[in-house]
Scaffold this motif. Structure first.
Motif, PDB file in Angstrom:
ATOM      1  N   LEU A 157       0.834  -1.199   0.000  1.00 32.56           N
ATOM      2  CA  LEU A 157       0.000   0.000   0.000  1.00 32.56           C
ATOM      3  C   LEU A 157       0.869   1.250   0.000  1.00 32.56           C
ATOM      4  CD1 LEU A 157      -2.824   1.316   0.328  1.00 32.56           C
ATOM      5  CD2 LEU A 157      -2.440   1.205   2.767  1.00 32.56           C
ATOM      6  N   ARG A 158       1.826   1.297   0.887  1.00 33.40           N
ATOM      7  CA  ARG A 158       2.647   2.497   0.989  1.00 33.40           C
ATOM      8  C   ARG A 158       3.564   2.691  -0.216  1.00 33.40           C
ATOM      9  NH1 ARG A 158       0.253   5.625   4.272  1.00 33.40           N
ATOM     10  NH2 ARG A 158       0.021   4.882   6.367  1.00 33.40           N
ATOM     11  N   ARG A 159       4.121   1.612  -0.707  1.00 33.37           N
ATOM     12  CA  ARG A 159       5.136   1.737  -1.755  1.00 33.37           C
ATOM     13  C   ARG A 159       4.540   2.158  -3.093  1.00 33.37           C
ATOM     14  NH1 ARG A 159       8.158  -3.023  -4.345  1.00 33.37           N
ATOM     15  NH2 ARG A 159       9.445  -1.918  -5.806  1.00 33.37           N
ATOM     16  N   ASN A 160       3.521   1.469  -3.539  1.00 33.43           N
ATOM     17  CA  ASN A 160       2.968   1.756  -4.864  1.00 33.43           C
ATOM     18  C   ASN A 160       1.734   2.629  -4.831  1.00 33.43           C
ATOM     19  OD1 ASN A 160       4.867   0.259  -6.271  1.00 33.43           O
ATOM     20  ND2 ASN A 160       3.812  -1.639  -5.766  1.00 33.43           N
ATOM     21  N   ARG A 161       1.161   2.805  -3.663  1.00 33.64           N
ATOM     22  CA  ARG A 161      -0.021   3.646  -3.498  1.00 33.64           C
ATOM     23  C   ARG A 161      -1.228   3.135  -4.281  1.00 33.64           C
ATOM     24  NH1 ARG A 161       1.963   5.398   0.727  1.00 33.64           N
ATOM     25  NH2 ARG A 161       3.484   7.033   0.656  1.00 33.64           N
ATOM     26  N   TYR A 162      -1.349   1.830  -4.405  1.00 36.92           N
ATOM     27  CA  TYR A 162      -2.503   1.274  -5.092  1.00 36.92           C
ATOM     28  C   TYR A 162      -3.743   1.367  -4.210  1.00 36.92           C
ATOM     29  CZ  TYR A 162       0.668  -0.766  -8.526  1.00 36.92           C
ATOM     30  OH  TYR A 162       1.606  -0.955  -9.505  1.00 36.92           O
ATOM     31  N   GLY A 163      -4.888   1.540  -4.867  1.00 42.27           N
ATOM     32  CA  GLY A 163      -6.159   1.587  -4.173  1.00 42.27           C
ATOM     33  C   GLY A 163      -6.736   0.195  -4.001  1.00 42.27           C
ATOM     34  N   LYS A 164      -7.852   0.125  -3.289  1.00 42.96           N
ATOM     35  CA  LYS A 164      -8.484  -1.153  -2.993  1.00 42.96           C
ATOM     36  C   LYS A 164      -8.861  -1.923  -4.252  1.00 42.96           C
ATOM     37  CE  LYS A 164     -10.577   0.016   1.407  1.00 42.96           C
ATOM     38  NZ  LYS A 164     -11.841   0.149   2.143  1.00 42.96           N
ATOM     39  N   LEU A 165      -9.388  -1.229  -5.240  1.00 50.15           N
ATOM     40  CA  LEU A 165      -9.834  -1.924  -6.453  1.00 50.15           C
ATOM     41  C   LEU A 165      -8.680  -2.620  -7.159  1.00 50.15           C
ATOM     42  CD1 LEU A 165     -12.306   0.742  -7.880  1.00 50.15           C
ATOM     43  CD2 LEU A 165     -12.841  -1.300  -6.531  1.00 50.15           C
ATOM     44  N   ARG A 166      -7.568  -1.947  -7.259  1.00 50.58           N
ATOM     45  CA  ARG A 166      -6.408  -2.534  -7.937  1.00 50.58           C
ATOM     46  C   ARG A 166      -5.829  -3.696  -7.133  1.00 50.58           C
ATOM     47  NH1 ARG A 166      -1.945  -0.093 -11.529  1.00 50.58           N
ATOM     48  NH2 ARG A 166      -0.611  -1.896 -11.735  1.00 50.58           N
ATOM     49  N   ILE A 167      -5.747  -3.530  -5.830  1.00 50.82           N
ATOM     50  CA  ILE A 167      -5.218  -4.591  -4.972  1.00 50.82           C
ATOM     51  C   ILE A 167      -6.134  -5.806  -5.026  1.00 50.82           C
ATOM     52  CG2 ILE A 167      -4.722  -5.240  -2.588  1.00 50.82           C
ATOM     53  CD1 ILE A 167      -3.843  -2.287  -2.166  1.00 50.82           C
ATOM     54  N   ARG A 168      -7.446  -5.568  -4.962  1.00 51.69           N
ATOM     55  CA  ARG A 168      -8.422  -6.658  -5.020  1.00 51.69           C
ATOM     56  C   ARG A 168      -8.286  -7.427  -6.339  1.00 51.69           C
ATOM     57  NH1 ARG A 168     -12.593  -6.935  -1.851  1.00 51.69           N
ATOM     58  NH2 ARG A 168     -12.562  -4.714  -1.418  1.00 51.69           N
ATOM     59  N   ALA A 169      -8.168  -6.718  -7.438  1.00 49.21           N
ATOM     60  CA  ALA A 169      -8.032  -7.364  -8.748  1.00 49.21           C
ATOM     61  C   ALA A 169      -6.733  -8.156  -8.840  1.00 49.21           C
ATOM     62  CB  ALA A 169      -8.093  -6.319  -9.857  1.00 49.21           C
ATOM     63  N   TYR A 170      -5.662  -7.590  -8.350  1.00 49.52           N
ATOM     64  CA  TYR A 170      -4.362  -8.261  -8.410  1.00 49.52           C
ATOM     65  C   TYR A 170      -4.378  -9.553  -7.599  1.00 49.52           C
ATOM     66  CZ  TYR A 170       0.599  -9.201  -7.871  1.00 49.52           C
ATOM     67  OH  TYR A 170       1.833  -9.812  -7.863  1.00 49.52           O
ATOM     68  N   LEU A 171      -4.830  -9.464  -6.363  1.00 47.37           N
ATOM     69  CA  LEU A 171      -4.850 -10.652  -5.516  1.00 47.37           C
ATOM     70  C   LEU A 171      -5.806 -11.711  -6.055  1.00 47.37           C
ATOM     71  CD1 LEU A 171      -4.705  -9.015  -1.966  1.00 47.37           C
ATOM     72  CD2 LEU A 171      -2.854 -10.131  -3.226  1.00 47.37           C
ATOM     73  N   GLY A 172      -6.947 -11.271  -6.572  1.00 46.23           N
ATOM     74  CA  GLY A 172      -7.901 -12.211  -7.154  1.00 46.23           C
ATOM     75  C   GLY A 172      -7.328 -12.930  -8.353  1.00 46.23           C
ATOM     76  N   SER A 173      -6.548 -12.216  -9.155  1.00 48.97           N
ATOM     77  CA  SER A 173      -5.962 -12.837 -10.351  1.00 48.97           C
ATOM     78  C   SER A 173      -4.826 -13.796 -10.000  1.00 48.97           C
ATOM     79  CB  SER A 173      -5.448 -11.765 -11.314  1.00 48.97           C
ATOM     80  OG  SER A 173      -4.290 -11.143 -10.795  1.00 48.97           O
TER      81      SER A 173
ATOM     82  N   THR B 107      -4.113  10.863  -0.301  1.00 48.74           N
ATOM     83  CA  THR B 107      -3.746  12.273  -0.132  1.00 48.74           C
ATOM     84  C   THR B 107      -2.279  12.497  -0.470  1.00 48.74           C
ATOM     85  OG1 THR B 107      -5.418  12.561   1.593  1.00 48.74           O
ATOM     86  CG2 THR B 107      -3.652  14.185   1.515  1.00 48.74           C
ATOM     87  N   GLU B 108      -1.424  11.629   0.035  1.00 46.57           N
ATOM     88  CA  GLU B 108       0.008  11.754  -0.239  1.00 46.57           C
ATOM     89  C   GLU B 108       0.295  11.586  -1.732  1.00 46.57           C
ATOM     90  OE1 GLU B 108       4.079   9.421   0.899  1.00 46.57           O
ATOM     91  OE2 GLU B 108       2.537   9.607   2.448  1.00 46.57           O
ATOM     92  N   LEU B 109      -0.376  10.640  -2.355  1.00 49.99           N
ATOM     93  CA  LEU B 109      -0.195  10.411  -3.788  1.00 49.99           C
ATOM     94  C   LEU B 109      -0.613  11.632  -4.598  1.00 49.99           C
ATOM     95  CD1 LEU B 109       0.401   8.534  -6.195  1.00 49.99           C
ATOM     96  CD2 LEU B 109      -1.970   7.747  -6.006  1.00 49.99           C
ATOM     97  N   ILE B 110      -1.758  12.202  -4.269  1.00 50.44           N
ATOM     98  CA  ILE B 110      -2.237  13.385  -4.996  1.00 50.44           C
ATOM     99  C   ILE B 110      -1.289  14.559  -4.772  1.00 50.44           C
ATOM    100  CG2 ILE B 110      -4.083  15.108  -5.089  1.00 50.44           C
ATOM    101  CD1 ILE B 110      -6.057  12.782  -4.632  1.00 50.44           C
TER     102      ILE B 110
ATOM    103  N   ALA C 241      -6.067  13.260 -14.631  1.00 52.70           N
ATOM    104  CA  ALA C 241      -5.670  12.909 -13.268  1.00 52.70           C
ATOM    105  C   ALA C 241      -6.630  11.872 -12.683  1.00 52.70           C
ATOM    106  CB  ALA C 241      -5.616  14.149 -12.385  1.00 52.70           C
ATOM    107  N   TYR C 242      -7.932  12.089 -12.868  1.00 53.43           N
ATOM    108  CA  TYR C 242      -8.927  11.120 -12.387  1.00 53.43           C
ATOM    109  C   TYR C 242      -8.702   9.761 -13.051  1.00 53.43           C
ATOM    110  CZ  TYR C 242     -12.063  14.137  -9.654  1.00 53.43           C
ATOM    111  OH  TYR C 242     -12.609  14.944  -8.692  1.00 53.43           O
ATOM    112  N   ALA C 243      -8.439   9.758 -14.347  1.00 50.24           N
ATOM    113  CA  ALA C 243      -8.223   8.493 -15.072  1.00 50.24           C
ATOM    114  C   ALA C 243      -6.975   7.774 -14.558  1.00 50.24           C
ATOM    115  CB  ALA C 243      -8.106   8.761 -16.575  1.00 50.24           C
ATOM    116  N   ALA C 244      -5.908   8.522 -14.321  1.00 55.87           N
ATOM    117  CA  ALA C 244      -4.675   7.912 -13.814  1.00 55.87           C
ATOM    118  C   ALA C 244      -4.901   7.317 -12.427  1.00 55.87           C
ATOM    119  CB  ALA C 244      -3.556   8.953 -13.768  1.00 55.87           C
ATOM    120  N   LEU C 245      -5.616   8.029 -11.585  1.00 57.65           N
ATOM    121  CA  LEU C 245      -5.890   7.527 -10.243  1.00 57.65           C
ATOM    122  C   LEU C 245      -6.846   6.335 -10.279  1.00 57.65           C
ATOM    123  CD1 LEU C 245      -6.065  10.968  -8.447  1.00 57.65           C
ATOM    124  CD2 LEU C 245      -4.292   9.229  -8.165  1.00 57.65           C
TER     125      LEU C 245
END
Length: 83
Positions: A1-17, A42-45, A62-66
């Motif tokens: 979480l801290r290193r790449n700043r991924y959100g829940k959706l991305r983490i959920r998809a990665y772990l599920g895959s 907040t830190e990422l933005i 910016a919204y698309a990248a996030l």
């Protein structure tokens, strides 16, 4: 979480895959408090988009990248308003 700043959706998809069950993923993500998620976003933005773009096209980018990092538009909007 801290290193790449991924959100829940991305983490959920990665772990599920990678074969983790939905229950295991939910349990793992539940260990992280909403405050920690908000602080990470907040830190990422602040790091990438300080100041938040005034131009509508730049804001859309910016919204698309996030979103690609796993954050919802609502999460981003909430954090930007609080900044």
């Amino acid at each position: 979480l801290r290193r790449n700043r991924y959100g829940k959706l991305r983490i959920r998809a990665y772990l599920g895959s990678h074969g983790y069950t939905a229950a295991a993923v939910n349990e793992a993500l539940g260990e992280i408090s909403p405050v920690e998620w908000r602080e990470a976003l907040t830190e990422l933005i602040r790091r990438k988009y300080d100041p938040w773009p005034a131009d509508p096209n730049e804001r859309r980018k910016a919204y698309a990248a996030l979103a690609r990092l796993g954050y919802t538009a609502e999460e981003v909007h909430t954090v930007v308003r609080q900044m």
